[in-house]
Design a protein around this motif. Structure first.
Motif, PDB file in Angstrom:
ATOM      1  N   PHE A 105       0.814  -1.219   0.000  1.00 59.01           N
ATOM      2  CA  PHE A 105       0.000   0.000   0.000  1.00 59.01           C
ATOM      3  C   PHE A 105       0.842   1.262   0.000  1.00 59.01           C
ATOM      4  O   PHE A 105       1.787   1.400   0.778  1.00 59.01           O
ATOM      5  CB  PHE A 105      -0.934   0.017   1.212  1.00 59.01           C
ATOM      6  N   ALA A 106       0.457   2.186  -0.878  1.00 61.61           N
ATOM      7  CA  ALA A 106       1.156   3.470  -0.956  1.00 61.61           C
ATOM      8  C   ALA A 106       0.142   4.591  -0.823  1.00 61.61           C
ATOM      9  O   ALA A 106      -0.976   4.491  -1.337  1.00 61.61           O
ATOM     10  CB  ALA A 106       1.870   3.587  -2.293  1.00 61.61           C
ATOM     11  N   CYS A 107       0.553   5.629  -0.125  1.00 63.31           N
ATOM     12  CA  CYS A 107      -0.315   6.799  -0.012  1.00 63.31           C
ATOM     13  C   CYS A 107       0.535   8.025  -0.342  1.00 63.31           C
ATOM     14  O   CYS A 107       1.577   8.256   0.271  1.00 63.31           O
ATOM     15  CB  CYS A 107      -0.880   6.893   1.395  1.00 63.31           C
ATOM     16  N   VAL A 108       0.121   8.758  -1.342  1.00 63.57           N
ATOM     17  CA  VAL A 108       0.838   9.965  -1.744  1.00 63.57           C
ATOM     18  C   VAL A 108      -0.091  11.140  -1.509  1.00 63.57           C
ATOM     19  O   VAL A 108      -1.234  11.113  -1.964  1.00 63.57           O
ATOM     20  CB  VAL A 108       1.234   9.903  -3.245  1.00 63.57           C
ATOM     21  N   TYR A 109       0.376  12.128  -0.777  1.00 64.02           N
ATOM     22  CA  TYR A 109      -0.507  13.260  -0.512  1.00 64.02           C
ATOM     23  C   TYR A 109       0.277  14.557  -0.468  1.00 64.02           C
ATOM     24  O   TYR A 109       1.485  14.577  -0.226  1.00 64.02           O
ATOM     25  CB  TYR A 109      -1.300  13.045   0.775  1.00 64.02           C
ATOM     26  N   LEU A 110      -0.467  15.597  -0.732  1.00 67.55           N
ATOM     27  CA  LEU A 110       0.148  16.909  -0.846  1.00 67.55           C
ATOM     28  C   LEU A 110       0.059  17.637   0.486  1.00 67.55           C
ATOM     29  O   LEU A 110      -1.005  17.668   1.114  1.00 67.55           O
ATOM     30  CB  LEU A 110      -0.655  17.705  -1.902  1.00 67.55           C
ATOM     31  N   GLN A 111       1.176  18.207   0.917  1.00 69.16           N
ATOM     32  CA  GLN A 111       1.131  19.036   2.121  1.00 69.16           C
ATOM     33  C   GLN A 111       0.531  20.385   1.750  1.00 69.16           C
ATOM     34  O   GLN A 111       0.673  20.839   0.620  1.00 69.16           O
ATOM     35  CB  GLN A 111       2.544  19.240   2.675  1.00 69.16           C
ATOM     36  N   ASP A 112      -0.103  20.997   2.729  1.00 71.86           N
ATOM     37  CA  ASP A 112      -0.765  22.266   2.424  1.00 71.86           C
ATOM     38  C   ASP A 112       0.230  23.353   2.016  1.00 71.86           C
ATOM     39  O   ASP A 112       0.028  24.083   1.081  1.00 71.86           O
ATOM     40  CB  ASP A 112      -1.601  22.734   3.617  1.00 71.86           C
ATOM     41  N   SER A 113       1.308  23.479   2.748  1.00 70.35           N
ATOM     42  CA  SER A 113       2.338  24.454   2.376  1.00 70.35           C
ATOM     43  C   SER A 113       3.606  24.120   3.151  1.00 70.35           C
ATOM     44  O   SER A 113       3.573  23.397   4.137  1.00 70.35           O
ATOM     45  CB  SER A 113       1.882  25.871   2.707  1.00 70.35           C
ATOM     46  N   ASP A 114       4.710  24.671   2.696  1.00 68.38           N
ATOM     47  CA  ASP A 114       5.982  24.417   3.381  1.00 68.38           C
ATOM     48  C   ASP A 114       5.907  24.769   4.852  1.00 68.38           C
ATOM     49  O   ASP A 114       6.357  24.024   5.717  1.00 68.38           O
ATOM     50  CB  ASP A 114       7.082  25.262   2.738  1.00 68.38           C
ATOM     51  N   ALA A 115       5.307  25.905   5.102  1.00 70.95           N
ATOM     52  CA  ALA A 115       5.288  26.405   6.474  1.00 70.95           C
ATOM     53  C   ALA A 115       4.532  25.465   7.406  1.00 70.95           C
ATOM     54  O   ALA A 115       4.865  25.324   8.577  1.00 70.95           O
ATOM     55  CB  ALA A 115       4.655  27.784   6.496  1.00 70.95           C
ATOM     56  N   GLU A 116       3.546  24.834   6.842  1.00 68.65           N
ATOM     57  CA  GLU A 116       2.718  23.979   7.686  1.00 68.65           C
ATOM     58  C   GLU A 116       3.233  22.549   7.750  1.00 68.65           C
ATOM     59  O   GLU A 116       2.716  21.724   8.491  1.00 68.65           O
ATOM     60  CB  GLU A 116       1.282  23.963   7.159  1.00 68.65           C
ATOM     61  N   LEU A 117       4.211  22.261   6.938  1.00 63.15           N
ATOM     62  CA  LEU A 117       4.658  20.880   6.810  1.00 63.15           C
ATOM     63  C   LEU A 117       4.960  20.202   8.141  1.00 63.15           C
ATOM     64  O   LEU A 117       4.425  19.132   8.442  1.00 63.15           O
ATOM     65  CB  LEU A 117       5.897  20.823   5.914  1.00 63.15           C
ATOM     66  N   LEU A 118       5.773  20.854   8.915  1.00 58.77           N
ATOM     67  CA  LEU A 118       6.233  20.186  10.124  1.00 58.77           C
ATOM     68  C   LEU A 118       5.082  19.883  11.072  1.00 58.77           C
ATOM     69  O   LEU A 118       5.018  18.805  11.653  1.00 58.77           O
ATOM     70  CB  LEU A 118       7.311  21.031  10.815  1.00 58.77           C
ATOM     71  N   SER A 119       4.195  20.842  11.207  1.00 57.52           N
ATOM     72  CA  SER A 119       3.102  20.597  12.141  1.00 57.52           C
ATOM     73  C   SER A 119       2.146  19.532  11.610  1.00 57.52           C
ATOM     74  O   SER A 119       1.604  18.728  12.363  1.00 57.52           O
ATOM     75  CB  SER A 119       2.348  21.894  12.423  1.00 57.52           C
TER      76      SER A 119
END
Lengths: 412, 201
Positions: free
Chosen positions: A378-392
């Motif tokens: 199983f693979a899941c590929v998803y987009l992060q909302d923005s760089d700034a929010e990535l870590l959280s």
């Protein structure tokens, strides 16, 4: 004998007196359209539907009324077909808690009815037994109005859907089609029909379902969600790239779907795609990730795949630079394009073993895409909302296959 | 019909302002005369504008001929004015365009509309013609309620709606039996339709 002939009306209509004389309601439509429209605006969905079945003339009048005012457009129609039930459900508004449901019921006792070949086909399908129930739920009361339709044949369902689309406008369409909960040949209604000895039943197994699916996907295409779980023959194909599914596209038996079709769906703006049983392996997965790295995808958010082979991310991208980071939230990592950042996936979910891995990919447009590999396939590929929010966002990384599954309960 | 003999709509005296009562006289297309209070007339946007434009004094109302409402018969007009008198002084609802439209039928209105379907449809048409918003709301609601939970077959019976086959048969029969008088009637009907359908009933 007509396939609908077994669906008999409960009572024959009385003959109309003075058939040549225009009815007052019809005259009102011409002489006082405001009053006529007001009457129609006070009818329930079922009443409007019944009126549209009176004659072709009334079908046109109901359609004209319904399309004349944008506010009349119904928000959503759902076709739900499972091994247990087939339903068409309508709501007026996005957040409406009032559902109008046509429930297909093959167990109706046909022997209590009077058969008349003169009754129009669609009308003869409807038992017209309305039931209303209120369910108190956390978010308020949900009201379901149900109309029993005395057949469960695909051709009848198709006919009914066709009629609905000819009288009502819908902002979105959801198709939930799940016939593989148990093996196809043991669907309850098929057996019960045979027990009643109806020799007119035209079940031709899988072909009939495929015929229905092809029609439903091409002519009444879903616009909001599509869930499709039904074993089809190897020859069965439909052009998914022609669909415009806004939110969820979920297919359980996806072996016939090509990687190009998936990318086209994403390009068209489908937000979440979940494909199980694909024929994709290492090669396709790599193409997908590399393409997604460069593609402009304003609406796409997630892709969930069940691959047909176990893949290793390191082998998959051996010609790429791969850096390991200790955790998905490694604050020291500087994420660059052309580099994959792998991190161990930490979760206690039962589906996932400890050797799973996730990785971040910086896309051409600067957004971060995260891919996680669960278990073997199983693979899941998803987009992060923005760089700034990535870590959280990824600090609570617990995406599972279940995340992308349709919530059947939320449909009706 | 003389003013003295004209049928007078029941009036609730207590609800009428003490200082000045003005009653307008109206005449239906079958020459029935009605006296209606100024306040009751306000329920009808059409009549209210009409009497405002006429600028009648109390003397004019008595001395000049009754205002003719040529498209509505006495039976229907009586119901209309009874309704207006009962609801005089009430605020006129504003249509918010909501669908489905929610309308409650008060007890008085329900009793008033306990009439045969033919008259009910005439009442709707009159309410629409005279622009009496709330009467239009309740009368349309009454007709909409008739459809509740009905099958298509039952709807045909309730609203006298022919099926496709019956429509077709009626057309054929009409063509076959087209005598000069039938043709005249048909032409008249078509002519009225072309003129805007004001002579509805």
């Amino acid at each position: 004998m007509n396939i609908f002939a077994r669906c008999m009306p409960a009572a024959l209509p009385d003959p109309i007196k003075n058939p040549g004389k225009p009815s007052p309601l019809r005259k009102l439509a011409e002489a006082a359209p405001r009053a006529f429209n007001m009457i129609l605006s006070m009818l329930t969905i079922f009443d409007l539907f019944a009126l549209s079945l009176v004659s072709e003339k009334w079908k046109r009048l109901v359609h004209a009324y319904h399309t004349a005012v944008p506010d009349n457009a119904l928000q959503c129609i759902r076709l739900i077909a499972t091994t247990k039930t087939e339903k068409i459900s309508i709501t007026r508004n996005e957040e409406d808690k009032e559902f109008w449901i046509w429930e297909f019921d093959s167990s109706f006792n046909f022997f209590n009815s009077v058969f008349s070949p003169s009754v129009p086909v669609l009308e003869s399908l409807i038992c017209w037994k309305e039931e209303t129930e209120d369910d108190a739920e956390a978010n308020g009361t949900i009201t379901r109005h149900t109309l029993k339709v005395r057949t469960a044949e695909w051709k009848a369902i198709e006919k009914l859907l066709e009629h609905m689309f000819s009288i009502f406008e819908f902002r979105s369409k959801i198709i939930y089609f799940d016939l593989d909960w148990q093996s196809f040949g043991t669907i309850g209604f098929l057996d019960s029909m045979k027990q009643h000895g109806f020799d007119t039943y035209s079940y031709q197994g899988r072909n009939e379902v495929e015929w229905f699916l092809r029609r439903i996907l091409t002519e009444q295409e879903p616009t909001k969600n599509l869930y499709f779980d039904c074993t089809t023959s190897k020859e069965f194909r439909f052009k998914i790239e022609q669909l415009n599914v806004e939110n969820h596209f979920h297919v359980e038996q996806s072996r016939g779907i090509a990687i190009g079709e998936v990318l086209q769906l994403m390009d068209k703006g489908t937000k979440q795609i979940c494909l199980h049983g694909t024929s994709f392996g290492k090669f396709e997965f790599k193409i997908l990730v590399v393409t997604l790295r460069n593609m402009e995808l304003p609406k796409w958010k997630k892709l969930n795949l069940e691959l047909n082979k176990e893949i290793n991310v390191f082998n998959c991208f051996e010609d790429e630079e791969i850096l390991s980071i200790k955790t998905p939230t490694d604050r020291n990592a500087v994420i660059e394009t052309k580099t994959l950042y792998t991190f161990p996936l930490q979760t206690d979910n039962n589906y996932i073993s400890s050797d799973n891995v996730g990785f971040h990919i910086k896309r051409e447009d600067g957004t971060i895409m995260t891919a996680t590999l669960f278990g073997r396939y199983f693979a899941c590929v998803y987009l992060q909302d923005s760089d700034a929010e990535l870590l959280s966002i990824i600090s609570s990384l617990d995406h599972t296959i279940d995340d992308l599954h349709f919530e059947y309960d939320s449909l009706v | 019909m003389s003013v003295e003999n004209a049928p007078v709509v029941d009036v609730d005296e207590a609800a009428i302002p003490v200082e000045k009562k003005m009653y307008y006289r109206f005449e239906s297309n079958d020459k029935k005369e009605f006296r209606v209070s100024e306040l009751a007339i306000q329920q009808s946007e059409t009549l209210n504008r009409l009497v405002e434009a006429m600028g009648y004094t109390s003397e004019d109302v008595e001395n000049k001929p009754a205002i003719a409402i040529e498209n509505i018969d006495g039976k229907t007009l009586k119901l209309v004015f009874q309704w207006c008198e009962h609801h005089k002084g009430e605020a006129i609802p504003v249509d918010d365009g909501s669908v489905p439209k929610i309308v409650e039928i008060p007890e008085f209105d329900a009793k008033l509309m306990d009439i045969d379907n033919g008259l009910l449809f005439k009442l709707i048409w009159a309410a629409d013609y005279l622009n009496i918003v709330q009467l239009l709301n309740v009368s349309c609601k009454k007709v909409a309620n008739m459809a509740q939970g009905k099958t298509p077959a039952q709807l045909r019976r309730v609203y006298l709606l022919p099926s496709d086959e019956e429509d077709e048969a009626a057309k054929r029969a009409a063509q076959e039996a087209q005598d000069p008088r039938a043709r005249e009637v048909e032409e008249e009907f078509e002519e009225r339709k072309r003129q805007g359908g004001n002579s509805f009933f």
